[in-house]
Design a protein around this motif. Structure first.
Motif, PDB file in Angstrom:
ATOM      1  N   UNK A   1     -33.229  -0.766  -2.997  1.00 20.67           N
ATOM      2  CA  UNK A   1     -32.832  -1.107  -4.356  1.00 20.67           C
ATOM      3  C   UNK A   1     -31.430  -0.573  -4.585  1.00 20.67           C
ATOM      4  N   UNK A   2     -30.498  -1.473  -4.787  1.00 20.79           N
ATOM      5  CA  UNK A   2     -29.099  -1.077  -4.913  1.00 20.79           C
ATOM      6  C   UNK A   2     -28.667  -1.261  -6.363  1.00 20.79           C
ATOM      7  N   UNK A   3     -28.257  -0.172  -6.984  1.00 16.81           N
ATOM      8  CA  UNK A   3     -27.822  -0.245  -8.375  1.00 16.81           C
ATOM      9  C   UNK A   3     -26.302  -0.391  -8.401  1.00 16.81           C
ATOM     10  N   UNK A   4     -25.846  -1.576  -8.686  1.00 14.67           N
ATOM     11  CA  UNK A   4     -24.420  -1.909  -8.717  1.00 14.67           C
ATOM     12  C   UNK A   4     -23.678  -1.426  -7.474  1.00 14.67           C
ATOM     13  N   UNK A   5     -24.038  -1.979  -6.323  1.00  8.10           N
ATOM     14  CA  UNK A   5     -23.396  -1.512  -5.084  1.00  8.10           C
ATOM     15  C   UNK A   5     -21.912  -1.843  -5.024  1.00  8.10           C
ATOM     16  N   UNK A   6     -21.447  -2.822  -5.794  1.00 12.49           N
ATOM     17  CA  UNK A   6     -20.048  -3.238  -5.680  1.00 12.49           C
ATOM     18  C   UNK A   6     -19.175  -2.668  -6.796  1.00 12.49           C
TER      19      UNK A   6
ATOM     20  N   UNK B   1     -39.980 -11.298  -4.067  1.00 12.42           N
ATOM     21  CA  UNK B   1     -40.324 -11.874  -2.767  1.00 12.42           C
ATOM     22  C   UNK B   1     -39.929 -10.931  -1.630  1.00 12.42           C
ATOM     23  N   UNK B   2     -40.827 -10.794  -0.672  1.00  6.40           N
ATOM     24  CA  UNK B   2     -40.552  -9.951   0.485  1.00  6.40           C
ATOM     25  C   UNK B   2     -39.498 -10.609   1.375  1.00  6.40           C
ATOM     26  N   UNK B   3     -38.624  -9.792   1.922  1.00 12.02           N
ATOM     27  CA  UNK B   3     -37.650 -10.298   2.882  1.00 12.02           C
ATOM     28  C   UNK B   3     -36.508 -11.086   2.274  1.00 12.02           C
ATOM     29  N   UNK B   4     -36.438 -11.108   0.958  1.00  7.41           N
ATOM     30  CA  UNK B   4     -35.361 -11.840   0.315  1.00  7.41           C
ATOM     31  C   UNK B   4     -34.433 -10.897  -0.417  1.00  7.41           C
TER      32      UNK B   4
ATOM     33  N   UNK C   1     -20.001 -14.073  -8.848  1.00  9.91           N
ATOM     34  CA  UNK C   1     -19.655 -14.651  -7.555  1.00  9.91           C
ATOM     35  C   UNK C   1     -20.477 -13.988  -6.458  1.00  9.91           C
ATOM     36  N   UNK C   2     -20.552 -12.643  -6.562  1.00  7.84           N
ATOM     37  CA  UNK C   2     -21.338 -11.889  -5.579  1.00  7.84           C
ATOM     38  C   UNK C   2     -22.802 -12.315  -5.639  1.00  7.84           C
ATOM     39  N   UNK C   3     -23.321 -12.413  -6.865  1.00  8.21           N
ATOM     40  CA  UNK C   3     -24.731 -12.761  -7.040  1.00  8.21           C
ATOM     41  C   UNK C   3     -25.004 -14.125  -6.423  1.00  8.21           C
ATOM     42  N   UNK C   4     -24.126 -15.114  -6.721  1.00 11.93           N
ATOM     43  CA  UNK C   4     -24.309 -16.454  -6.177  1.00 11.93           C
ATOM     44  C   UNK C   4     -24.234 -16.438  -4.653  1.00 11.93           C
ATOM     45  N   UNK C   5     -23.326 -15.601  -4.148  1.00 15.42           N
ATOM     46  CA  UNK C   5     -23.083 -15.588  -2.716  1.00 15.42           C
ATOM     47  C   UNK C   5     -24.304 -15.108  -1.924  1.00 15.42           C
ATOM     48  N   UNK C   6     -24.933 -14.023  -2.367  1.00 16.26           N
ATOM     49  CA  UNK C   6     -25.915 -13.413  -1.463  1.00 16.26           C
ATOM     50  C   UNK C   6     -27.360 -13.526  -1.908  1.00 16.26           C
ATOM     51  N   UNK C   7     -27.644 -13.803  -3.190  1.00 17.73           N
ATOM     52  CA  UNK C   7     -29.050 -13.672  -3.556  1.00 17.73           C
ATOM     53  C   UNK C   7     -29.841 -14.946  -3.287  1.00 17.73           C
ATOM     54  N   UNK C   8     -31.114 -14.746  -2.943  1.00 21.24           N
ATOM     55  CA  UNK C   8     -32.043 -15.856  -2.765  1.00 21.24           C
ATOM     56  C   UNK C   8     -32.691 -16.215  -4.093  1.00 21.24           C
ATOM     57  N   UNK C   9     -32.755 -15.246  -4.961  1.00 18.47           N
ATOM     58  CA  UNK C   9     -33.465 -15.415  -6.227  1.00 18.47           C
ATOM     59  C   UNK C   9     -32.771 -14.505  -7.233  1.00 18.47           C
ATOM     60  N   UNK C  10     -32.678 -14.949  -8.455  1.00 23.24           N
ATOM     61  CA  UNK C  10     -32.007 -14.133  -9.465  1.00 23.24           C
ATOM     62  C   UNK C  10     -32.951 -13.928 -10.635  1.00 23.24           C
TER      63      UNK C  10
ATOM     64  N   UNK D   1     -31.423  -9.755   7.113  1.00 23.50           N
ATOM     65  CA  UNK D   1     -31.668 -10.225   8.487  1.00 23.50           C
ATOM     66  C   UNK D   1     -32.647  -9.305   9.200  1.00 23.50           C
ATOM     67  N   UNK D   2     -32.606  -8.014   8.837  1.00 21.85           N
ATOM     68  CA  UNK D   2     -33.515  -7.067   9.489  1.00 21.85           C
ATOM     69  C   UNK D   2     -34.895  -7.071   8.857  1.00 21.85           C
ATOM     70  N   UNK D   3     -35.102  -7.961   7.895  1.00 19.68           N
ATOM     71  CA  UNK D   3     -36.430  -8.103   7.310  1.00 19.68           C
ATOM     72  C   UNK D   3     -36.681  -7.221   6.104  1.00 19.68           C
ATOM     73  N   UNK D   4     -35.657  -6.549   5.605  1.00 24.62           N
ATOM     74  CA  UNK D   4     -35.876  -5.711   4.431  1.00 24.62           C
ATOM     75  C   UNK D   4     -35.826  -6.552   3.160  1.00 24.62           C
ATOM     76  N   UNK D   5     -36.497  -6.038   2.156  1.00 21.53           N
ATOM     77  CA  UNK D   5     -36.443  -6.661   0.848  1.00 21.53           C
ATOM     78  C   UNK D   5     -35.343  -5.963   0.068  1.00 21.53           C
ATOM     79  N   UNK D   6     -34.439  -6.715  -0.513  1.00 21.08           N
ATOM     80  CA  UNK D   6     -33.323  -6.102  -1.229  1.00 21.08           C
ATOM     81  C   UNK D   6     -33.372  -6.522  -2.696  1.00 21.08           C
ATOM     82  N   UNK D   7     -33.298  -5.541  -3.561  1.00 19.60           N
ATOM     83  CA  UNK D   7     -33.144  -5.836  -4.987  1.00 19.60           C
ATOM     84  C   UNK D   7     -31.833  -5.196  -5.397  1.00 19.60           C
ATOM     85  N   UNK D   8     -30.978  -5.940  -6.056  1.00 25.75           N
ATOM     86  CA  UNK D   8     -29.728  -5.295  -6.444  1.00 25.75           C
ATOM     87  C   UNK D   8     -29.290  -5.718  -7.843  1.00 25.75           C
ATOM     88  N   UNK D   9     -28.682  -4.762  -8.522  1.00 25.60           N
ATOM     89  CA  UNK D   9     -28.117  -5.012  -9.840  1.00 25.60           C
ATOM     90  C   UNK D   9     -26.647  -5.299  -9.644  1.00 25.60           C
TER      91      UNK D   9
END
Lengths: 332, 337
Positions: B217-222, B71-74, B255-264, B242-250
């Motif tokens: 696309x962030x590969x394990x940013x944390x 999804x765009x923007x998520x 806890x992190x995943x639950x906190x920030x993602x719109x879709x998993x 918030x700036x309208x970018x689409x973010x995909x992250x591994x």
């Protein structure tokens, strides 16, 4: 004491002679490729060979104008860089190293082979092609001139002057390039090319540009050497020169604009000073015959160079101009 | 998983967005709220669409994704056990690896034939699991490298500073602005190689933002980042949305995943095994199986255990009677018992 001053003067002459120009231009090219872009070109001498023979064959064999020969030499170097780069620059760094070292040895053997003799005159080489260049000198090339306690022929002086002008121009070009965003991209490629790709830069094109540019500097070095000696033979272009240029670069400081220039001057100065200094010391008996004879000197000077390089790497790995913090950083 | 989202989770999601977010977050999450939790479900406004992409290494199928839309923007989290093919999928999508087959597109434009730098120029920028800070360049130079369309990066224009000075100044201002946001401005003249691991992660993310990407696309940013810095990184990732970018992250930290993602999106053994909002994932049987193993999910009762052992004994006895004397009966019995 007088002998030592003489030895110093001879060494100084070597340090600013056309051989030093040759080494400096090879090292400037390697600095562009290895120092800034991280490309391992272990066959820089092949570019010099093409430069030297470009002039020699064009002028002596084909009867062309000297400057057409220069153009042909440069063009040949560009073609060689493209041929070496096309298949290897998409691969890991070591493939270019293998290809270049093979090309350098292969080209030398090809140029001295019997089948190439009609063009290259085999292992005897070609001479008598530099008159068109030497007669451009603004002074009388027939005379000898006294400079810094040594005698120079007018022709040598002319080749050397043109050579150092070339070195200055090449250094200026490198300086202008590496301070620009282009230089930032190639230095980033040296650090990590995948990161550069992920930021939208065509890494392949940048590596090719650096390889070609370094090769052209090498060809210019070969030309200076050819017009300086007045002849080209394949065995002048032994690949050991490539590694001498690497040593000069590391001595001066890699990835510094003046590193290869000062390194090359110092390298020839040290080689020549070790040679003439040791020779005079053995001749007047300061060093006894049992320890060292004059025939050993030619070999022992390279031992001294090697020892000096080891000490350099231990105590000053960044070379003369390098930044120690930079060298001490973990490469990744 | 056919289950409908429960009213409770829906309400929870709404209240969370209402507190934290501006309009883009609400849009993406609201748009995704009513979707069924099915693998390959079509998104209302997909930025990236993957179709039938497979990648094998010899006999091992590292990635085999039938259909996936982002999804765009998520913020889409990509999770899965080690070796699930998450990074390989990243490599394929960004042109760092070539698949055996399949198509994938960004904004309807197929990416299959593009090299990695061309993908990046379209606005799909990635970071790496093992951080790639350019050690012997300063932090500011690292940042400037990220800027796109630089005139001074062309060989011949590089020689004429007048052509690129102005652009360089503008890029420097932008870089300093980003460095301030990421609290790296004090380090701008240090070599990137002297930064700590966490700071390198920040730098890599900031550098990616220099290119004004559409998809990050962030590969394990944390990974390997201390908890305090994780919070600030999380904040930055939310800001991207918030700036309208689409973010995909591994990410591995749930806890992190639950906190920030719109879709998993959950991958295992190269396949996408589940998708859904973060609340749905921990209830998903396929996901639990993938992480913990399929047959260890229920404790055996004593009766069950006895019955299974009796069955095993019967099978062993039958085998021993029927076959040659290759396995002494007492041994087999002993092992089973």
């Amino acid at each position: 004491m007088g002998e030592i001053i003489d030895a110093l003067a001879i060494a100084l002459k070597a340090g600013i002679g056309f051989q030093a120009v040759f080494l400096a231009l090879l090292a400037i090219g390697i600095n562009m490729q290895f120092g800034y872009t991280g490309l391992l070109n272990f066959g820089q001498i092949a570019f010099a060979l093409l430069g030297g023979y470009g002039i020699a064959i064009s002028v002596s064999q084909w009867g062309l104008n000297f400057w057409v020969g220069v153009l042909i030499g440069l063009l040949a170097a560009v073609v060689l860089a493209l041929l070496l780069g096309l298949p290897t620059l998409r691969l890991r760094a070591d493939y270019l190293a293998i290809a270049t070292i093979a090309a350098a040895e292969g080209l030398r053997l090809l140029f001295r082979s019997v089948s190439a003799t009609p063009v290259t005159n085999g292992s005897r080489g070609i001479s008598g092609f530099n008159s068109g260049f030497v007669e451009l000198a603004p002074w009388d090339t027939g005379r000898r001139y006294r400079l810094l306690g040594t005698f120079w022929s007018g022709a040598d002086l002319w080749v050397t002057a043109v050579g150092w002008t070339l070195v200055a121009l090449a250094s200026l070009l490198v300086w202008a390039l590496v301070r620009s965003p282009w230089g930032r991209v190639v230095r980033s490629i040296r650090e990590d090319e995948d990161a550069v790709r992920a930021l939208g830069k065509n890494v392949y094109v940048y590596k090719m540009q650096a390889l070609v540019l370094g090769g052209v500097f090498g060809a210019l070095g070969g030309m200076i050497y050819a017009v300086g000696t007045g002849s080209t033979t394949p065995d002048q272009y032994q690949n050991a020169n490539t590694f001498l240029a690497y040593a000069a670069l590391i001595l001066g400081g890699a990835a510094r604009v003046l590193g290869p220039v000062i390194g090359a001057m110092l390298m020839y100065f040290i080689i020549q000073f070790a040679d003439s200094g040791l020779r005079s010391l053995t001749e007047n008996g300061v060093i006894p015959d049992g320890l060292l004879t004059t025939t050993d000197v030619a070999q022992i000077r390279f031992v001294i160079i090697g020892l000096g390089l080891i000490l350099l790497l231990v105590f000053r790995p960044q070379g003369i101009f390098g930044d120690r913090r930079e060298v001490m950083l973990d490469a990744r | 998983m056919p289950a409908e989202p429960t009213p409770a989770t829906g309400a929870h999601a709404l209240s969370a967005t209402g507190r934290a977010g501006g309009p883009p977050q609400r849009l993406a999450q609201a748009a995704l709220r009513d979707l069924p939790w099915e693998v390959g479900v079509a998104k209302p406004d997909p930025a990236i669409v993957v179709d039938g992409v497979t990648r094998t290494f010899g006999g091992l199928t590292a990635v085999s994704v039938d259909h996936l839309e982002i999804q765009r923007g998520g913020i889409t989290g990509l999770i899965g056990p080690n070796g699930a093919g998450k990074t390989t999928l990243f490599n394929l999508l960004t042109g760092f690896d070539q698949p055996d087959g399949g198509t994938w597109s960004f904004d309807g434009r197929p990416l299959g034939k593009l090299a990695s730098h061309q993908v990046a120029r379209l606005g799909v920028v990635r970071t790496f699991q093992l951080t790639k800070a350019l050690s012997r360049l300063t932090v500011l130079q690292n940042m400037l490298l990220g800027a796109q369309g630089q005139k001074g990066e062309r060989f011949f224009s590089a020689l004429v500073p007048g052509l690129w000075r102005k652009q360089e100044r503008e890029n420097t201002e932008k870089a300093l602005e980003l460095l301030r946001r990421f609290k790296l401005d004090a380090k701008k003249d240090d070599f990137a190689g002297t930064l700590s691991g966490g700071q390198r992660k920040l730098l890599e993310m900031a550098r990616a933002l220099m290119s004004d990407p559409k998809v990050v696309m962030l590969d394990e940013p944390m990974a390997g980042v201390n908890p305090a810095l994780t919070q600030s990184l999380l904040g930055h990732v939310k800001d991207l949305r918030e700036e309208g970018m689409t973010v995909i992250f591994v990410e591995h930290d749930m806890d992190v995943v639950r906190d920030i993602s719109d879709w998993v999106v959950v991958m295992a053994a190269g396949n996408v095994i589940a998708e859904g909002p973060p609340e749905s994932i921990s209830q998903n049987k396929a996901v639990v199986d993938a992480y913990l193993g399929a047959h260890h999910d229920a404790a055996l009762t004593i009766e069950d255990e006895d019955r299974q052992l009796a069955e095993a004994d019967a099978i062993i006895a039958r085998d021993a009677d029927g076959g040659a004397a290759r396995a002494p009966r007492s041994d087999s019995g002993g092992t089973a018992r």
